[in-house]
Write a protein that holds these residues in place. Structure first.
Motif, PDB file in Angstrom:
ATOM      1  N   LYS A   1     105.471   5.344   3.884  1.00  0.00           N
ATOM      2  CA  LYS A   1     105.377   4.966   5.284  1.00  0.00           C
ATOM      3  C   LYS A   1     103.955   4.542   5.646  1.00  0.00           C
ATOM      4  CE  LYS A   1     109.089   8.017   6.955  1.00  0.00           C
ATOM      5  NZ  LYS A   1     109.410   9.139   7.865  1.00  0.00           N
TER       6      LYS A   1
ATOM      7  N   GLU B   1     103.720   4.864  11.271  1.00  0.00           N
ATOM      8  CA  GLU B   1     105.001   5.580  11.160  1.00  0.00           C
ATOM      9  C   GLU B   1     104.769   7.078  10.976  1.00  0.00           C
ATOM     10  OE1 GLU B   1     108.036   2.420   9.094  1.00  0.00           O
ATOM     11  OE2 GLU B   1     106.383   3.177   7.880  1.00  0.00           O
TER      12      GLU B   1
ATOM     13  N   GLU C   1     105.946  10.059  13.430  1.00  0.00           N
ATOM     14  CA  GLU C   1     106.707  11.189  12.891  1.00  0.00           C
ATOM     15  C   GLU C   1     106.155  12.502  13.410  1.00  0.00           C
ATOM     16  OE1 GLU C   1     106.322  12.933   8.588  1.00  0.00           O
ATOM     17  OE2 GLU C   1     107.619  11.172   8.523  1.00  0.00           O
TER      18      GLU C   1
ATOM     19  N   THR D   1     104.717   9.646   0.766  1.00  0.00           N
ATOM     20  CA  THR D   1     105.653   8.696   1.368  1.00  0.00           C
ATOM     21  C   THR D   1     105.066   7.293   1.319  1.00  0.00           C
ATOM     22  OG1 THR D   1     106.853   8.126   3.393  1.00  0.00           O
ATOM     23  CG2 THR D   1     104.686   9.120   3.663  1.00  0.00           C
TER      24      THR D   1
END
Length: 602
Positions: free
Chosen positions: A91, A95, A99, A89
Protein backbone atom coordinates in the motif's frame (compact mmCIF):
# COMPACT_ATOMS: atom_id res chain seq x y z
CA UNK A 1 6.64 22.95 38.79
CA UNK A 2 8.30 19.71 39.95
CA UNK A 3 7.40 16.26 41.14
CA UNK A 4 9.63 13.51 42.55
CA UNK A 5 9.45 10.39 40.42
CA UNK A 6 10.78 6.90 40.87
CA UNK A 7 12.78 5.16 38.21
CA UNK A 8 13.81 1.54 38.24
CA UNK A 9 17.56 1.05 38.30
CA UNK A 10 18.91 -0.91 35.38
CA UNK A 11 21.39 -3.61 36.19
CA UNK A 12 25.03 -2.64 35.79
CA UNK A 13 26.20 -6.24 35.64
CA UNK A 14 23.81 -9.19 35.07
CA UNK A 15 25.73 -11.44 37.41
CA UNK A 16 25.74 -8.87 40.23
CA UNK A 17 21.96 -8.82 40.68
CA UNK A 18 20.86 -11.37 43.25
CA UNK A 19 17.21 -10.49 43.76
CA UNK A 20 14.32 -8.39 42.46
CA UNK A 21 14.52 -6.32 45.62
CA UNK A 22 18.04 -5.27 44.69
CA UNK A 23 16.91 -4.07 41.28
CA UNK A 24 14.06 -1.98 42.66
CA UNK A 25 16.05 0.63 44.64
CA UNK A 26 14.92 3.75 42.77
CA UNK A 27 16.77 7.03 42.48
CA UNK A 28 14.70 10.19 42.70
CA UNK A 29 14.15 12.59 39.85
CA UNK A 30 12.35 15.90 39.60
CA UNK A 31 10.93 17.47 36.44
CA UNK A 32 10.99 21.16 35.63
CA UNK A 33 8.77 22.28 32.76
CA UNK A 34 10.09 25.28 30.81
CA UNK A 35 7.18 27.33 29.45
CA UNK A 36 7.10 30.28 27.07
CA UNK A 37 4.22 32.41 25.76
CA UNK A 38 3.57 32.00 22.05
CA UNK A 39 0.63 33.81 20.37
CA UNK A 40 -0.87 34.62 23.75
CA UNK A 41 -0.77 31.03 25.02
CA UNK A 42 1.66 29.27 27.35
CA UNK A 43 3.44 26.33 25.72
CA UNK A 44 5.59 23.69 27.34
CA UNK A 45 8.81 23.85 25.35
CA UNK A 46 11.29 21.86 27.41
CA UNK A 47 11.20 19.20 30.13
CA UNK A 48 14.24 19.06 32.40
CA UNK A 49 14.93 15.85 34.29
CA UNK A 50 16.99 16.63 37.38
CA UNK A 51 18.62 14.54 40.07
CA UNK A 52 18.49 15.58 43.71
CA UNK A 53 22.21 16.29 43.66
CA UNK A 54 22.60 19.62 41.78
CA UNK A 55 26.09 18.64 40.62
CA UNK A 56 24.67 15.76 38.59
CA UNK A 57 23.94 16.23 34.88
CA UNK A 58 20.56 17.50 33.72
CA UNK A 59 18.96 15.74 30.76
CA UNK A 60 16.34 17.86 29.00
CA UNK A 61 13.77 16.50 26.56
CA UNK A 62 12.67 18.63 23.63
CA UNK A 63 9.29 17.44 22.28
CA UNK A 64 9.21 17.33 18.50
CA UNK A 65 5.54 17.91 17.87
CA UNK A 66 2.27 18.93 19.49
CA UNK A 67 0.65 17.24 22.48
CA UNK A 68 -0.85 13.79 22.16
CA UNK A 69 -3.89 13.46 19.94
CA UNK A 70 -7.23 12.19 21.16
CA UNK A 71 -7.29 8.51 21.86
CA UNK A 72 -3.76 8.52 23.22
CA UNK A 73 -2.07 7.89 19.87
CA UNK A 74 1.54 8.84 20.32
CA UNK A 75 2.64 10.86 17.32
CA UNK A 76 6.15 9.47 17.65
CA UNK A 77 4.83 5.91 17.52
CA UNK A 78 2.50 6.74 14.62
CA UNK A 79 5.21 7.30 11.95
CA UNK A 80 7.15 4.32 13.26
CA UNK A 81 4.08 2.10 12.93
CA UNK A 82 3.32 3.49 9.48
CA UNK A 83 6.87 2.84 8.37
CA UNK A 84 6.77 -0.68 9.72
CA UNK A 85 3.51 -1.30 7.85
CA UNK A 86 5.31 -0.28 4.66
CA UNK A 87 7.51 -3.37 4.94
CA UNK A 88 4.43 -5.60 5.32
CA UNK A 89 2.25 -4.23 2.52
CA UNK A 90 2.35 -2.80 -1.00
CA UNK A 91 0.00 0.00 0.00
CA UNK A 92 0.98 3.63 -0.50
CA UNK A 93 1.65 5.89 2.46
CA UNK A 94 -1.67 7.63 1.88
CA UNK A 95 -3.50 4.30 2.08
CA UNK A 96 -1.60 3.38 5.23
CA UNK A 97 -2.51 6.65 6.91
CA UNK A 98 -6.16 6.18 5.92
CA UNK A 99 -6.00 2.70 7.42
CA UNK A 100 -4.78 4.09 10.73
CA UNK A 101 -7.29 6.92 10.76
CA UNK A 102 -10.11 4.46 10.19
CA UNK A 103 -8.95 2.50 13.21
CA UNK A 104 -8.85 5.68 15.27
CA UNK A 105 -12.40 6.66 14.30
CA UNK A 106 -13.74 3.21 15.17
CA UNK A 107 -11.96 2.81 18.53
CA UNK A 108 -9.25 5.32 19.49
CA UNK A 109 -8.06 3.37 22.53
CA UNK A 110 -7.89 0.07 20.65
CA UNK A 111 -6.11 1.80 17.78
CA UNK A 112 -3.45 3.23 20.10
CA UNK A 113 -2.99 -0.19 21.70
CA UNK A 114 -2.67 -1.90 18.34
CA UNK A 115 -0.10 0.58 17.11
CA UNK A 116 2.07 0.11 20.19
CA UNK A 117 1.69 -3.65 20.19
CA UNK A 118 2.73 -3.72 16.56
CA UNK A 119 5.88 -1.81 17.49
CA UNK A 120 6.66 -3.96 20.50
CA UNK A 121 6.16 -7.22 18.64
CA UNK A 122 7.72 -6.17 15.36
CA UNK A 123 10.62 -8.55 15.77
CA UNK A 124 13.61 -6.29 15.14
CA UNK A 125 14.76 -2.79 15.93
CA UNK A 126 14.25 -1.10 12.55
CA UNK A 127 11.01 0.42 13.82
CA UNK A 128 12.98 2.33 16.45
CA UNK A 129 14.99 4.04 13.74
CA UNK A 130 11.87 5.98 12.73
CA UNK A 131 11.32 7.61 16.13
CA UNK A 132 13.26 10.91 16.39
CA UNK A 133 14.71 11.97 19.74
CA UNK A 134 16.28 15.33 20.62
CA UNK A 135 17.88 15.65 24.06
CA UNK A 136 19.95 18.33 25.81
CA UNK A 137 22.65 17.56 28.38
CA UNK A 138 23.81 20.20 30.87
CA UNK A 139 26.54 20.01 33.49
CA UNK A 140 28.25 16.92 32.10
CA UNK A 141 32.03 16.60 32.09
CA UNK A 142 34.13 17.08 28.97
CA UNK A 143 35.10 13.45 29.35
CA UNK A 144 31.49 12.28 29.29
CA UNK A 145 30.69 14.49 26.30
CA UNK A 146 33.68 13.11 24.42
CA UNK A 147 32.69 9.54 25.32
CA UNK A 148 29.09 10.08 24.17
CA UNK A 149 30.10 11.62 20.84
CA UNK A 150 32.57 8.80 20.39
CA UNK A 151 29.71 6.29 20.54
CA UNK A 152 27.30 8.37 18.46
CA UNK A 153 27.88 6.50 15.22
CA UNK A 154 24.99 7.63 13.06
CA UNK A 155 23.26 10.38 15.04
CA UNK A 156 24.23 14.01 15.24
CA UNK A 157 24.61 16.79 17.74
CA UNK A 158 26.52 19.81 18.99
CA UNK A 159 28.62 20.58 22.03
CA UNK A 160 29.88 23.77 23.65
CA UNK A 161 33.25 24.49 22.05
CA UNK A 162 36.12 23.86 24.44
CA UNK A 163 37.56 27.09 23.09
CA UNK A 164 34.98 28.99 25.17
CA UNK A 165 34.84 26.86 28.30
CA UNK A 166 36.22 28.92 31.18
CA UNK A 167 38.29 26.76 33.49
CA UNK A 168 38.34 27.51 37.21
CA UNK A 169 39.29 24.97 39.87
CA UNK A 170 36.49 26.31 42.06
CA UNK A 171 33.93 25.14 39.48
CA UNK A 172 35.47 21.68 39.25
CA UNK A 173 33.86 18.60 40.89
CA UNK A 174 34.81 17.96 44.49
CA UNK A 175 37.05 14.96 44.98
CA UNK A 176 34.38 13.53 47.29
CA UNK A 177 32.11 13.32 44.21
CA UNK A 178 34.71 11.22 42.40
CA UNK A 179 36.03 8.93 45.14
CA UNK A 180 34.56 6.85 47.94
CA UNK A 181 36.49 7.75 51.08
CA UNK A 182 34.53 5.29 53.21
CA UNK A 183 37.09 2.59 52.39
CA UNK A 184 39.84 4.49 54.23
CA UNK A 185 40.34 2.81 57.62
CA UNK A 186 39.39 4.63 60.77
CA UNK A 187 42.29 6.64 62.18
CA UNK A 188 43.66 7.47 58.74
CA UNK A 189 42.21 10.98 58.56
CA UNK A 190 45.65 12.37 57.68
CA UNK A 191 45.73 10.11 54.63
CA UNK A 192 42.38 11.48 53.44
CA UNK A 193 43.54 15.06 54.01
CA UNK A 194 46.70 14.39 52.00
CA UNK A 195 44.70 12.99 49.08
CA UNK A 196 42.38 16.01 49.06
CA UNK A 197 45.37 18.36 49.27
CA UNK A 198 47.12 16.66 46.32
CA UNK A 199 43.94 16.79 44.25
CA UNK A 200 43.53 20.54 44.68
CA UNK A 201 47.23 21.12 44.11
CA UNK A 202 46.88 19.44 40.71
CA UNK A 203 43.86 21.59 39.90
CA UNK A 204 45.81 24.66 40.97
CA UNK A 205 48.66 23.63 38.64
CA UNK A 206 46.20 23.22 35.77
CA UNK A 207 44.59 26.58 36.47
CA UNK A 208 48.00 28.23 36.83
CA UNK A 209 49.12 26.81 33.50
CA UNK A 210 45.88 27.97 31.87
CA UNK A 211 46.35 31.56 33.07
CA UNK A 212 50.10 31.62 32.45
CA UNK A 213 49.88 30.29 28.92
CA UNK A 214 47.02 32.58 27.97
CA UNK A 215 49.32 35.54 28.67
CA UNK A 216 52.34 34.00 26.94
CA UNK A 217 50.45 32.97 23.80
CA UNK A 218 48.65 36.31 23.58
CA UNK A 219 51.96 38.18 23.82
CA UNK A 220 53.55 35.97 21.17
CA UNK A 221 50.65 36.34 18.75
CA UNK A 222 50.43 40.13 19.21
CA UNK A 223 54.14 40.56 18.63
CA UNK A 224 54.01 38.52 15.43
CA UNK A 225 50.63 39.43 13.96
CA UNK A 226 49.72 42.91 15.27
CA UNK A 227 51.25 44.21 12.04
CA UNK A 228 52.34 47.61 10.84
CA UNK A 229 50.24 50.73 11.53
CA UNK A 230 48.98 50.70 7.94
CA UNK A 231 47.70 47.12 8.26
CA UNK A 232 44.06 46.54 9.05
CA UNK A 233 43.98 45.93 12.83
CA UNK A 234 43.18 42.45 14.10
CA UNK A 235 39.86 42.06 15.83
CA UNK A 236 40.04 41.41 19.56
CA UNK A 237 37.74 38.40 19.13
CA UNK A 238 40.11 36.94 16.53
CA UNK A 239 43.08 37.19 18.85
CA UNK A 240 41.08 35.75 21.74
CA UNK A 241 39.83 32.81 19.66
CA UNK A 242 43.32 31.96 18.43
CA UNK A 243 44.76 32.15 21.96
CA UNK A 244 42.00 29.94 23.35
CA UNK A 245 42.68 27.38 20.60
CA UNK A 246 46.05 26.83 22.27
CA UNK A 247 45.42 27.26 25.99
CA UNK A 248 42.39 24.96 26.11
CA UNK A 249 44.98 22.16 26.15
CA UNK A 250 45.45 22.78 29.87
CA UNK A 251 41.76 22.37 30.82
CA UNK A 252 41.21 19.07 32.71
CA UNK A 253 38.63 16.65 31.32
CA UNK A 254 36.48 16.94 34.43
CA UNK A 255 35.43 20.50 33.55
CA UNK A 256 31.75 20.71 32.67
CA UNK A 257 30.13 21.39 29.32
CA UNK A 258 26.74 21.16 27.63
CA UNK A 259 25.63 19.37 24.49
CA UNK A 260 22.58 18.35 22.49
CA UNK A 261 22.01 15.11 20.60
CA UNK A 262 19.72 14.33 17.72
CA UNK A 263 19.15 10.69 16.90
CA UNK A 264 16.51 8.02 16.83
CA UNK A 265 15.21 5.62 19.43
CA UNK A 266 17.50 2.82 18.26
CA UNK A 267 20.56 5.01 18.88
CA UNK A 268 19.42 6.00 22.35
CA UNK A 269 18.58 2.39 23.22
CA UNK A 270 22.16 1.58 22.33
CA UNK A 271 23.44 4.52 24.39
CA UNK A 272 21.60 3.36 27.48
CA UNK A 273 22.96 -0.14 27.03
CA UNK A 274 26.59 0.91 26.46
CA UNK A 275 26.56 3.35 29.38
CA UNK A 276 25.36 0.62 31.72
CA UNK A 277 27.97 -1.78 30.43
CA UNK A 278 30.81 0.46 31.60
CA UNK A 279 29.79 -0.42 35.15
CA UNK A 280 30.83 3.09 36.19
CA UNK A 281 28.44 4.95 38.45
CA UNK A 282 28.37 8.25 36.56
CA UNK A 283 27.53 6.54 33.27
CA UNK A 284 24.99 4.19 34.85
CA UNK A 285 23.29 7.19 36.48
CA UNK A 286 23.18 9.03 33.16
CA UNK A 287 21.63 5.95 31.53
CA UNK A 288 18.91 5.90 34.20
CA UNK A 289 18.22 9.58 33.59
CA UNK A 290 17.96 8.97 29.84
CA UNK A 291 15.42 6.19 30.35
CA UNK A 292 13.37 8.49 32.52
CA UNK A 293 13.54 11.33 29.98
CA UNK A 294 12.21 8.97 27.31
CA UNK A 295 9.14 8.09 29.37
CA UNK A 296 8.06 11.53 30.56
CA UNK A 297 4.45 11.09 29.49
CA UNK A 298 4.06 8.68 32.42
CA UNK A 299 4.52 11.63 34.79
CA UNK A 300 2.13 14.38 35.84
CA UNK A 301 4.24 17.13 34.28
CA UNK A 302 4.72 15.29 31.04
CA UNK A 303 1.16 14.18 30.37
CA UNK A 304 1.02 16.26 27.20
CA UNK A 305 4.33 14.89 25.91
CA UNK A 306 3.64 12.72 22.90
CA UNK A 307 6.77 10.66 23.28
CA UNK A 308 6.24 7.89 25.80
CA UNK A 309 8.96 5.64 24.48
CA UNK A 310 9.24 3.44 27.55
CA UNK A 311 7.39 0.52 25.85
CA UNK A 312 9.96 0.63 23.08
CA UNK A 313 13.07 0.77 25.28
CA UNK A 314 14.12 -2.79 24.55
CA UNK A 315 17.40 -4.62 24.66
CA UNK A 316 19.00 -2.08 26.98
CA UNK A 317 19.92 -4.45 29.79
CA UNK A 318 23.71 -4.45 29.95
CA UNK A 319 25.69 -7.38 28.61
CA UNK A 320 29.42 -7.87 28.45
CA UNK A 321 29.84 -9.56 25.07
CA UNK A 322 32.60 -7.29 23.74
CA UNK A 323 34.39 -7.17 27.08
CA UNK A 324 34.25 -10.96 27.34
CA UNK A 325 35.48 -11.39 23.78
CA UNK A 326 38.43 -9.08 24.40
CA UNK A 327 39.25 -11.02 27.57
CA UNK A 328 39.09 -14.33 25.68
CA UNK A 329 41.27 -12.85 22.96
CA UNK A 330 43.90 -11.89 25.52
CA UNK A 331 43.96 -15.42 26.91
CA UNK A 332 44.33 -16.87 23.40
CA UNK A 333 47.10 -14.48 22.36
CA UNK A 334 49.14 -14.77 25.53
CA UNK A 335 49.36 -18.52 25.03
CA UNK A 336 51.35 -17.79 21.85
CA UNK A 337 55.09 -17.25 22.50
CA UNK A 338 55.50 -15.09 19.39
CA UNK A 339 52.85 -12.65 20.63
CA UNK A 340 54.52 -12.28 24.02
CA UNK A 341 57.66 -11.20 22.19
CA UNK A 342 55.65 -8.28 20.76
CA UNK A 343 54.53 -7.23 24.24
CA UNK A 344 58.05 -7.15 25.59
CA UNK A 345 58.90 -4.27 23.26
CA UNK A 346 55.74 -2.27 24.01
CA UNK A 347 56.55 -0.91 27.48
CA UNK A 348 55.81 2.84 27.51
CA UNK A 349 58.58 5.33 28.16
CA UNK A 350 57.48 7.54 31.04
CA UNK A 351 60.65 9.61 31.41
CA UNK A 352 59.42 12.38 29.09
CA UNK A 353 55.70 13.12 28.86
CA UNK A 354 55.93 15.62 25.96
CA UNK A 355 54.52 14.32 22.66
CA UNK A 356 53.96 15.62 19.13
CA UNK A 357 51.15 15.06 16.64
CA UNK A 358 51.63 12.29 14.08
CA UNK A 359 49.39 11.19 11.21
CA UNK A 360 49.95 7.86 9.43
CA UNK A 361 47.95 5.78 6.97
CA UNK A 362 47.32 2.05 6.74
CA UNK A 363 46.43 1.28 3.15
CA UNK A 364 45.23 -1.91 1.53
CA UNK A 365 45.09 -4.20 4.56
CA UNK A 366 42.20 -6.72 4.51
CA UNK A 367 39.22 -5.48 6.51
CA UNK A 368 39.24 -8.62 8.66
CA UNK A 369 42.86 -7.97 9.62
CA UNK A 370 42.00 -4.37 10.51
CA UNK A 371 39.15 -5.54 12.76
CA UNK A 372 41.46 -8.02 14.50
CA UNK A 373 44.09 -5.29 14.82
CA UNK A 374 41.59 -2.96 16.51
CA UNK A 375 40.60 -5.64 19.01
CA UNK A 376 44.24 -6.37 19.81
CA UNK A 377 45.09 -2.66 20.17
CA UNK A 378 42.08 -2.31 22.48
CA UNK A 379 43.41 -5.08 24.69
CA UNK A 380 47.01 -3.81 24.44
CA UNK A 381 46.97 -0.03 23.80
CA UNK A 382 50.77 0.22 23.79
CA UNK A 383 51.12 -1.94 20.67
CA UNK A 384 51.63 -0.18 17.33
CA UNK A 385 49.17 -0.84 14.52
CA UNK A 386 51.89 -1.63 12.00
CA UNK A 387 53.48 -4.12 14.42
CA UNK A 388 50.18 -5.91 15.01
CA UNK A 389 49.35 -6.10 11.29
CA UNK A 390 52.81 -7.47 10.46
CA UNK A 391 52.41 -10.11 13.15
CA UNK A 392 48.92 -11.07 11.98
CA UNK A 393 50.27 -11.56 8.46
CA UNK A 394 52.60 -14.30 9.77
CA UNK A 395 49.72 -16.42 11.12
CA UNK A 396 48.37 -19.41 9.26
CA UNK A 397 44.73 -19.56 8.18
CA UNK A 398 43.72 -21.72 11.14
CA UNK A 399 45.00 -19.17 13.67
CA UNK A 400 43.30 -16.34 11.77
CA UNK A 401 39.99 -18.23 11.84
CA UNK A 402 40.33 -18.86 15.58
CA UNK A 403 40.96 -15.17 16.28
CA UNK A 404 37.95 -14.26 14.13
CA UNK A 405 35.75 -16.75 15.98
CA UNK A 406 36.71 -15.20 19.32
CA UNK A 407 36.03 -11.64 18.09
CA UNK A 408 32.60 -12.41 16.66
CA UNK A 409 31.46 -14.89 19.31
CA UNK A 410 27.93 -14.30 20.68
CA UNK A 411 27.28 -11.21 18.57
CA UNK A 412 23.63 -11.20 17.54
CA UNK A 413 21.29 -8.61 16.10
CA UNK A 414 20.92 -7.15 19.60
CA UNK A 415 24.51 -7.75 20.73
CA UNK A 416 26.27 -5.52 18.24
CA UNK A 417 29.98 -4.96 17.93
CA UNK A 418 29.65 -1.28 18.67
CA UNK A 419 32.22 0.79 16.83
CA UNK A 420 34.92 -1.79 17.33
CA UNK A 421 35.56 -3.03 13.82
CA UNK A 422 33.84 -0.02 12.24
CA UNK A 423 36.08 -0.11 9.17
CA UNK A 424 34.83 1.78 6.11
CA UNK A 425 36.90 1.55 2.95
CA UNK A 426 40.41 0.16 2.63
CA UNK A 427 42.26 3.12 4.16
CA UNK A 428 42.62 3.61 7.89
CA UNK A 429 44.27 6.72 9.37
CA UNK A 430 46.07 6.58 12.69
CA UNK A 431 46.03 9.96 14.43
CA UNK A 432 48.31 10.49 17.42
CA UNK A 433 47.25 13.84 18.80
CA UNK A 434 45.56 15.74 21.63
CA UNK A 435 42.12 14.87 22.93
CA UNK A 436 41.11 18.46 22.18
CA UNK A 437 41.64 17.88 18.47
CA UNK A 438 39.88 14.53 18.46
CA UNK A 439 36.92 16.20 20.19
CA UNK A 440 36.80 18.60 17.26
CA UNK A 441 37.01 15.75 14.77
CA UNK A 442 34.13 14.01 16.52
CA UNK A 443 31.89 16.86 15.41
CA UNK A 444 32.19 15.55 11.85
CA UNK A 445 31.08 11.99 12.38
CA UNK A 446 31.01 10.77 8.80
CA UNK A 447 33.95 8.44 9.42
CA UNK A 448 34.38 5.18 11.26
CA UNK A 449 36.48 5.97 14.33
CA UNK A 450 38.05 4.09 17.17
CA UNK A 451 39.81 5.70 20.10
CA UNK A 452 42.54 3.30 21.15
CA UNK A 453 44.73 5.34 23.46
CA UNK A 454 42.15 6.75 25.87
CA UNK A 455 38.55 5.62 26.02
CA UNK A 456 38.72 1.93 25.23
CA UNK A 457 41.56 1.48 27.65
CA UNK A 458 38.97 1.74 30.40
CA UNK A 459 36.00 0.31 28.51
CA UNK A 460 37.39 -3.19 27.97
CA UNK A 461 40.45 -3.51 30.15
CA UNK A 462 41.51 -6.87 31.61
CA UNK A 463 39.59 -7.79 34.79
CA UNK A 464 37.74 -4.47 34.51
CA UNK A 465 40.81 -2.73 35.95
CA UNK A 466 42.03 0.41 34.24
CA UNK A 467 45.72 0.71 33.44
CA UNK A 468 45.90 4.33 34.50
CA UNK A 469 49.68 4.25 34.63
CA UNK A 470 49.80 3.45 30.92
CA UNK A 471 47.11 6.06 30.27
CA UNK A 472 49.10 8.79 32.02
CA UNK A 473 52.22 7.65 30.17
CA UNK A 474 50.58 8.62 26.86
CA UNK A 475 51.71 12.11 27.80
CA UNK A 476 50.82 15.65 26.78
CA UNK A 477 50.67 17.04 23.26
CA UNK A 478 53.02 19.86 22.29
CA UNK A 479 50.70 21.95 20.17
CA UNK A 480 51.75 22.29 16.54
CA UNK A 481 51.07 26.01 16.97
CA UNK A 482 53.96 26.15 19.47
CA UNK A 483 56.26 24.23 17.14
CA UNK A 484 55.42 25.94 13.84
CA UNK A 485 54.50 29.55 14.76
CA UNK A 486 57.64 31.72 14.70
CA UNK A 487 56.38 33.97 17.49
CA UNK A 488 55.78 31.00 19.78
CA UNK A 489 58.68 28.66 18.97
CA UNK A 490 60.83 30.05 21.79
CA UNK A 491 58.18 28.78 24.24
CA UNK A 492 58.42 25.08 23.31
CA UNK A 493 60.90 24.15 26.04
CA UNK A 494 58.83 25.91 28.69
CA UNK A 495 55.60 24.28 27.42
CA UNK A 496 57.13 20.81 27.65
CA UNK A 497 58.62 21.53 31.08
CA UNK A 498 55.21 22.56 32.44
CA UNK A 499 53.64 19.46 30.89
CA UNK A 500 56.22 17.16 32.44
CA UNK A 501 55.82 18.76 35.85
CA UNK A 502 52.04 18.27 35.77
CA UNK A 503 52.22 14.69 34.52
CA UNK A 504 54.91 13.70 37.01
CA UNK A 505 52.74 14.99 39.85
CA UNK A 506 49.70 13.23 38.37
CA UNK A 507 51.64 9.94 38.16
CA UNK A 508 52.75 10.30 41.79
CA UNK A 509 49.16 11.02 42.81
CA UNK A 510 47.92 7.94 40.96
CA UNK A 511 50.50 5.64 42.55
CA UNK A 512 49.62 7.00 45.99
CA UNK A 513 45.91 6.39 45.38
CA UNK A 514 46.47 2.95 43.86
CA UNK A 515 48.29 1.81 47.00
CA UNK A 516 45.40 2.92 49.22
CA UNK A 517 42.50 2.02 46.95
CA UNK A 518 43.43 -1.38 45.52
CA UNK A 519 40.97 -2.82 42.98
CA UNK A 520 39.04 0.48 42.87
CA UNK A 521 38.34 2.41 39.70
CA UNK A 522 40.09 5.74 40.16
CA UNK A 523 37.83 7.83 37.96
CA UNK A 524 39.44 10.94 39.40
CA UNK A 525 42.55 10.31 37.26
CA UNK A 526 40.61 10.62 34.01
CA UNK A 527 39.03 13.84 35.24
CA UNK A 528 42.50 15.30 35.85
CA UNK A 529 43.87 14.45 32.41
CA UNK A 530 43.96 17.67 30.38
CA UNK A 531 42.45 18.29 26.94
CA UNK A 532 46.00 18.29 25.61
CA UNK A 533 46.43 14.67 26.70
CA UNK A 534 47.97 12.65 23.89
CA UNK A 535 45.91 9.80 22.52
CA UNK A 536 45.38 8.03 19.23
CA UNK A 537 42.35 7.41 17.07
CA UNK A 538 41.56 5.37 13.97
CA UNK A 539 39.56 7.04 11.21
CA UNK A 540 38.30 5.26 8.13
CA UNK A 541 35.83 5.95 5.36
CA UNK A 542 35.19 5.78 1.61
CA UNK A 543 36.38 8.67 -0.59
CA UNK A 544 33.07 10.54 -0.42
CA UNK A 545 33.16 10.67 3.38
CA UNK A 546 36.88 11.42 3.51
CA UNK A 547 36.32 14.29 1.09
CA UNK A 548 33.55 15.72 3.28
CA UNK A 549 35.55 15.27 6.47
CA UNK A 550 38.79 16.78 5.25
CA UNK A 551 37.00 19.63 3.48
CA UNK A 552 35.18 20.55 6.70
CA UNK A 553 38.43 20.61 8.63
CA UNK A 554 40.74 22.22 6.05
CA UNK A 555 38.73 25.39 5.38
CA UNK A 556 40.13 28.69 6.63
CA UNK A 557 38.81 29.89 9.96
CA UNK A 558 39.12 26.48 11.60
CA UNK A 559 41.66 25.67 14.28
CA UNK A 560 44.85 25.65 12.21
CA UNK A 561 46.13 22.47 13.94
CA UNK A 562 43.02 20.64 12.71
CA UNK A 563 43.55 22.05 9.20
CA UNK A 564 47.15 20.84 9.40
CA UNK A 565 46.07 17.30 10.32
CA UNK A 566 43.46 17.28 7.56
CA UNK A 567 46.09 18.36 5.07
CA UNK A 568 48.45 15.59 6.24
CA UNK A 569 45.63 13.10 5.71
CA UNK A 570 45.02 14.40 2.18
CA UNK A 571 48.73 14.24 1.37
CA UNK A 572 48.84 10.60 2.47
CA UNK A 573 45.78 9.86 0.33
CA UNK A 574 47.37 11.51 -2.70
CA UNK A 575 50.60 9.55 -2.27
CA UNK A 576 48.78 6.25 -1.80
CA UNK A 577 46.29 6.42 -4.67
CA UNK A 578 46.77 8.59 -7.81
CA UNK A 579 43.05 8.38 -8.57
CA UNK A 580 42.36 10.44 -5.42
CA UNK A 581 44.67 13.33 -6.29
CA UNK A 582 41.61 15.39 -7.21
CA UNK A 583 40.62 15.51 -3.54
CA UNK A 584 43.68 17.65 -2.77
CA UNK A 585 43.98 19.90 -5.82
CA UNK A 586 42.50 23.06 -4.27
CA UNK A 587 43.69 22.57 -0.68
CA UNK A 588 47.08 23.97 0.30
CA UNK A 589 49.02 23.42 3.49
CA UNK A 590 48.09 25.92 6.22
CA UNK A 591 50.70 28.55 7.01
CA UNK A 592 51.08 29.11 10.75
CA UNK A 593 52.93 32.36 10.07
CA UNK A 594 50.48 33.94 7.64
CA UNK A 595 48.81 37.03 9.08
CA UNK A 596 45.95 36.59 6.64
CA UNK A 597 45.29 32.99 7.68
CA UNK A 598 45.62 33.96 11.35
CA UNK A 599 42.95 36.64 10.98
CA UNK A 600 40.50 34.74 8.78
CA UNK A 601 37.29 33.69 10.50
CA UNK A 602 34.78 31.02 9.47
Amino acid sequence: MSLDQNQEISKTRPESVESEAEVQHPPKFSIDVVTREVDGKLHNLLYQVKRQDPTKPIVSFFPFSEPKSEGGIDKHIFPAWSGARTSRTRKSYEEIFDEVLELVQMDPVAAARKIKEFGLDYGHQSILGMIPVFLFFNNISLEQAYWIFHHLWYGDGQESSSRYIKFNKMNFPRIEDLMDFSVIPAGSEADKEHIIEQYYELLAMAEGNYVKWYQLIEQGYLQQFAGNPEDEPLEDNTIKARVLDVVRSWIPMGATTSMCLLGNQRIFNNYIKIMQETGEQEYVELAEQLRFALSLSETEEGQDVNANLEPLIKYTDPTLTIRENVSNLRAYLEAMPAFNELLEGAVPNTVDYARQTEVTLIDGAPSGALVAMQYICTAYPNLKESTVLSWLATLDDQAKREIGSIIFQNHTRHEKMGNLGDIRGDKLFVLNTALAQLRDFNRHRALGRQDIGYLLNFDYNENDQVDYEAMIANGFNTSSKIIKTEGLQHLQGQWEADANAYYQKLMEFYKYLAARFPNKDLTVIRKLLPLGHQTRMHLSGPPTQLDYFTDQRSTTGNDISNRDMAHDMLTLIQNSDPFLVGMTEDISAPDYNSRQQFSERT
